[in-house]
Design a protein around this motif. Structure first.
Motif, PDB file in Angstrom:
ATOM      1  N   GLY A  63       0.818  -1.213   0.000  1.00 49.90           N
ATOM      2  CA  GLY A  63       0.000   0.000   0.000  1.00 49.90           C
ATOM      3  C   GLY A  63       0.850   1.261   0.000  1.00 49.90           C
ATOM      4  N   HIS A  64       0.199   2.417  -0.168  1.00 47.26           N
ATOM      5  CA  HIS A  64       1.002   3.625  -0.408  1.00 47.26           C
ATOM      6  C   HIS A  64       1.767   4.089   0.824  1.00 47.26           C
ATOM      7  N   LEU A  65       1.382   3.615   2.019  1.00 45.15           N
ATOM      8  CA  LEU A  65       2.160   3.976   3.210  1.00 45.15           C
ATOM      9  C   LEU A  65       3.450   3.162   3.324  1.00 45.15           C
ATOM     10  N   GLN A  66       3.542   2.076   2.549  1.00 44.51           N
ATOM     11  CA  GLN A  66       4.728   1.214   2.624  1.00 44.51           C
ATOM     12  C   GLN A  66       5.628   1.322   1.397  1.00 44.51           C
ATOM     13  N   LEU A  67       5.323   2.272   0.505  1.00 47.30           N
ATOM     14  CA  LEU A  67       6.084   2.356  -0.746  1.00 47.30           C
ATOM     15  C   LEU A  67       7.576   2.524  -0.497  1.00 47.30           C
ATOM     16  N   GLN A  68       7.899   3.398   0.459  1.00 48.67           N
ATOM     17  CA  GLN A  68       9.297   3.680   0.780  1.00 48.67           C
ATOM     18  C   GLN A  68      10.036   2.415   1.252  1.00 48.67           C
ATOM     19  N   ASP A  69       9.301   1.555   1.941  1.00 42.74           N
ATOM     20  CA  ASP A  69       9.900   0.315   2.458  1.00 42.74           C
ATOM     21  C   ASP A  69      10.342  -0.635   1.350  1.00 42.74           C
ATOM     22  N   GLN A  70       9.938  -0.348   0.122  1.00 42.55           N
ATOM     23  CA  GLN A  70      10.353  -1.224  -0.974  1.00 42.55           C
ATOM     24  C   GLN A  70      11.862  -1.190  -1.190  1.00 42.55           C
ATOM     25  N   ILE A  71      12.520  -0.183  -0.639  1.00 44.17           N
ATOM     26  CA  ILE A  71      13.973  -0.131  -0.712  1.00 44.17           C
ATOM     27  C   ILE A  71      14.561  -1.377  -0.029  1.00 44.17           C
ATOM     28  N   LYS A  72      13.825  -1.876   0.977  1.00 42.89           N
ATOM     29  CA  LYS A  72      14.248  -3.106   1.662  1.00 42.89           C
ATOM     30  C   LYS A  72      14.082  -4.332   0.768  1.00 42.89           C
ATOM     31  N   ILE A  73      13.053  -4.309  -0.077  1.00 47.79           N
ATOM     32  CA  ILE A  73      12.852  -5.417  -1.027  1.00 47.79           C
ATOM     33  C   ILE A  73      13.987  -5.399  -2.046  1.00 47.79           C
ATOM     34  N   ILE A  74      14.340  -4.211  -2.509  1.00 53.31           N
ATOM     35  CA  ILE A  74      15.420  -4.077  -3.493  1.00 53.31           C
ATOM     36  C   ILE A  74      16.729  -4.621  -2.909  1.00 53.31           C
ATOM     37  N   ALA A  75      17.021  -4.276  -1.659  1.00 51.39           N
ATOM     38  CA  ALA A  75      18.242  -4.780  -1.005  1.00 51.39           C
ATOM     39  C   ALA A  75      18.218  -6.307  -0.912  1.00 51.39           C
ATOM     40  N   ALA A  76      17.048  -6.860  -0.584  1.00 50.12           N
ATOM     41  CA  ALA A  76      16.942  -8.318  -0.457  1.00 50.12           C
ATOM     42  C   ALA A  76      17.068  -9.001  -1.815  1.00 50.12           C
ATOM     43  N   ILE A  77      16.525  -8.371  -2.864  1.00 46.22           N
ATOM     44  CA  ILE A  77      16.655  -8.929  -4.217  1.00 46.22           C
ATOM     45  C   ILE A  77      18.130  -8.953  -4.628  1.00 46.22           C
ATOM     46  N   LYS A  78      18.842  -7.866  -4.326  1.00 51.68           N
ATOM     47  CA  LYS A  78      20.286  -7.823  -4.637  1.00 51.68           C
ATOM     48  C   LYS A  78      21.013  -8.959  -3.935  1.00 51.68           C
ATOM     49  N   GLU A  79      20.718  -9.133  -2.647  1.00 52.44           N
ATOM     50  CA  GLU A  79      21.422 -10.175  -1.891  1.00 52.44           C
ATOM     51  C   GLU A  79      21.069 -11.568  -2.397  1.00 52.44           C
ATOM     52  N   ALA A  80      19.769 -11.792  -2.682  1.00 47.03           N
ATOM     53  CA  ALA A  80      19.334 -13.121  -3.138  1.00 47.03           C
ATOM     54  C   ALA A  80      19.966 -13.446  -4.490  1.00 47.03           C
ATOM     55  N   GLY A  81      19.979 -12.475  -5.398  1.00 48.83           N
ATOM     56  CA  GLY A  81      20.707 -12.628  -6.658  1.00 48.83           C
ATOM     57  C   GLY A  81      20.064 -13.503  -7.723  1.00 48.83           C
ATOM     58  N   ASN A  82      18.842 -13.971  -7.484  1.00 48.55           N
ATOM     59  CA  ASN A  82      18.224 -14.927  -8.409  1.00 48.55           C
ATOM     60  C   ASN A  82      16.992 -14.389  -9.149  1.00 48.55           C
ATOM     61  N   VAL A  83      16.669 -13.097  -8.950  1.00 50.98           N
ATOM     62  CA  VAL A  83      15.382 -12.596  -9.455  1.00 50.98           C
ATOM     63  C   VAL A  83      15.483 -12.175 -10.924  1.00 50.98           C
ATOM     64  N   LYS A  84      14.584 -12.746 -11.737  1.00 49.58           N
ATOM     65  CA  LYS A  84      14.584 -12.473 -13.175  1.00 49.58           C
ATOM     66  C   LYS A  84      13.720 -11.273 -13.546  1.00 49.58           C
ATOM     67  N   ARG A  85      12.793 -10.927 -12.633  1.00 51.12           N
ATOM     68  CA  ARG A  85      11.937  -9.767 -12.905  1.00 51.12           C
ATOM     69  C   ARG A  85      11.350  -9.258 -11.592  1.00 51.12           C
TER      70      ARG A  85
END
Lengths: 309, 309
Positions: free
Chosen positions: A85-107
Motif C-alpha cells: 500500500g502507499h504507506l509502505q512504498l518507501q519500504d520497498q527499498i528493503k525489497i530491493i536490497a533483499a533482491i540484490k542479496e538473493a541474486g536470483n530474481v529475473k523480474r
C-alpha cells in the motif's frame, strides 16, 4: 514448452495484491504470498489466506523489517511482485536490497498500479507519493534489477468509478453531480481482475523487460462528461451538473484532512490535469496491454455500472 | 444423527455476510448465497463468489425487488439469514413477505449484527437505523416467523477497534488519542469469523429459538481507557489522552456529513451511553454465546492488536 516462473507476491492480501495472487494461481504459476504472521488476526485477511491455500498458493510468513525472512522468501522464486500500500512504498527499498542479496530474481514489479509516476502533475500530498514511486524506479534501475512497471490507471471499485468521480459515496449519484474542471479530461479504468491478469502476463514476456506496461483498454477510457452521459442513459434521467473550478478543487485539497486530501489530489491530477491520457506511449519506454495480449477478454465500464442501476 | 439445516444467506458478499457463508460451509450445512446477477461485475464480490463456489456453496441469483426470485431461493432451504447492509434494512420487509409465502422456513435471522436495537440510547442518524431494526423485529414476531437475533456488538475490523475508537484512521494512534466521554464505558468486540461461527451454531439450536444471542466474550470487553492501556503496553510508550465531552461529541454528530455522522452517533451510543453493556441479559429474552458454545476457541482483542505493533 512454456516456462511458468515461480512468483512471490508481497502485499498479496492488500487491495490489488489479492487479484494478482489469484491471477498467478489461475495462470498456473507456482505462487507464493509473503505475509506477516499476525495477519491471521485480521479476519478479512485470514479468510483470504485460507482461500489462497485452497488455491494451492504457498504462504510465506515474514516481514519487510526482517531482512532474512525477505531474502529467504525471494530465494524461493524467479519473479517478485510488490503490491504494498502507499504507506509502505518507501519500504520497498528493503525489497530491493533483499533482491540484490538473493541474486536470483529475473523480474521485479514494484508497487505502482496507478498513474505513471514519472508523468504526472499532481499537487501535494499526492505529489510526494508519486515521487516515492519514481525514487523506487530509479533505485531498481541503478541496481540493474530487471523490471516491469504496471501503469493501470484507476481501478473499477476504487474511489472514483462507482461514484462517477465523487468522494464519500459508494454508488453513482441520481440527482446531481460535482464535476472537477470542465469534465473533458479522459480518465482510464481497469477492472481489478483484469489488472491481475495483465500483470501476470508480463512476468515471462521478453517484450515487457525493463518497460512500462500501460493498460489503456479502449472501451474503458472516459471523460467524466462521457461517464455521466452513460449513467444518465442507464437510469433514464439527467443529472444536475455542478462544475467545480480548479481553484476550488485546489482549495479543498489544502483544507481537507488526510486521507481525503490525498485522494482529492489524485482526483485533481487525473480529472483536471488529464494525467492518465495527456502523453503518448513511446516504444522506448512503454508497451500497451491490448497490443501485447489481445486475447484477454476484459470487463467494460459499461458492464460494471449495470450493478448500480 | 445431527441435522444440518440448509441455509440461505442474503447479503452474503457483504461485510459480515461473507464470514457467515464461510462458517456455514465450514460447519457442513448445505449453503446457498443469494446474490444479484450484476454482482459479477464488482471485482471483489466476483472473487468472493468464485471462492464460495470452490467451497461448494450454491449461488442463487435474484434480487430483493424480484419477489418470485426471493420465494424460489427461500424454498430451497430451511433457514434464512439476512446480512444486508444498513441502507437495505427496510427492504427486509420483502424477505418477511417471501418467507410467509414460501411457508417452509424453520428459522429467520434478520440483519442486526451490532447493538441490541431494543436497548439503545442512540441519537440521530443512528437512532433511525436502530428503529428500523426494531420494526423488522416486530414484523417478524407479528407474522409468527421463528427467529433468532444476533447481538454481536462491534466487529474487530470495523470503524472502532483498529483505531481504538478514533475515526478516519485504520491503525491505532502512536502519539495522541481522542476519547469520548470519560472513557470508562465498556464496549464489546467480536472477530468477524467468530460472529460467523456463533451465528451458524444457533440455527438448529432449540435454546436460541425466538431469543437473542448475545456475544459478550469475556476477554473482548474493554473500556477505551483499558484498550489504550493495553496498546500503550504493546508499543512501550504512553499516549496523550484528549477527553472529548459529550456536548462536543453531539455537536460533531450534528455538523458532520453522512456517513461520518452515522458512525459517530453509533460511537456516542457505545462509548458515551455504554449501550453494549448497560443492561443485564435476562433468560426471558436472551442467551449468551459463551454459555451455549463454550467449545468455540475465539480470537481476542489482545491478539488482534498485535498485527499493528
Amino acid at each position: 514448452m512454456e516456462v511458468k516462473s515461480k512468483i512471490l507476491i508481497i502485499g498479496g492480501t492488500g487491495y490489488i495484491g489479492k487479484f494478482i495472487v489469484e491471477a498467478s494461481a489461475n495462470a498456473g504459476h507456482p505462487t507464493f504470498a509473503f505475509v506477516r504472521e499476525t495477519t491471521v488476526y485480521d479476519p478479512a485477511k485470514a479468510m483470504l489466506i485460507k482461500h489462497f491455500k485452497s488455491r494451492g498458493v504457498d504462504v510465506v510468513y515474514g516481514d519487510l523489517d526482517d531482512h532474512e525472512s525477505l531474502v529467504k522468501g525471494i530465494k524461493l522464486v524467479d519473479v517478485v511482485i510488490s503490491a504494498v500500500g502507499h504507506l509502505q512504498l518507501q519500504d520497498q527499498i528493503k525489497i530491493i536490497a533483499a533482491i540484490k542479496e538473493a541474486g536470483n530474481v529475473k523480474r521485479f514489479l514494484p508497487s505502482e498500479f496507478g498513474n505513471d509516476p514519472d508523468r504526472n502533475h499532481a499537487v501535494e500530498p499526492g505529489k510526494s507519493v508519486f515521487a516515492i514511486k519514481s525514487q523506487i524506479r530509479r533505485a531498481i534501475e541503478a541496481e540493474g534489477i530487471p523490471y516491469t512497471y504496471i501503469s493501470c490507471n484507476l481501478f473499477f471499485s476504487g474511489y472514483f468509478l462507482p461514484s462517477l468521480g465523487q468522494l464519500g459515496v459508494t454508488a453513482p449519484p441520481r440527482d446531481k453531480i460535482l464535476i472537477r474542471g470542465d469534465g473533458d479530461a479522459k480518465a482510464i479504468y481497469t477492472k481489478e481482475e483484469d489488472v491481475g491478469t495483465y500483470t501476470i502476463k508480463v512476468v515471462d514476456d521478453p517484450r515487457t523487460l525493463n518497460k512500462t506496461l500501460y493498460i489503456r483498454l479502449p472501451e474503458n477510457i472516459y471523460s467524466v462528461n462521457e461517464l455521466v452521459s452513460l449513467w444518465e442513459k442507464k437510469i433514464g434521467k439527467p443529472l444536475e451538473k455542478i462544475y467545480v473550478s480548479e481553484e476550488q478543487v485546489l482549495k479543498h485539497i489544502k483544507d481537507a484532512p488526510y486521507p481525503e486530501n490525498f485522494v482529492q489530489s489524485i482526483g485533481h491530477s487525473i480529472y483536471v490535469m488529464g494525467d492518465q491520457s495527456n502523453y503518448k506511449i513511446e516504444p522506448g519506454f512503454g508497451v500497451e496491454a491490448l497490443e501485447l495480449y489481445p486475447e484477454v477478454k476484459y470487463t467494460t465500464v459499461d458492464q460494471f455500472l449495470d450493478q448500480y442501476v
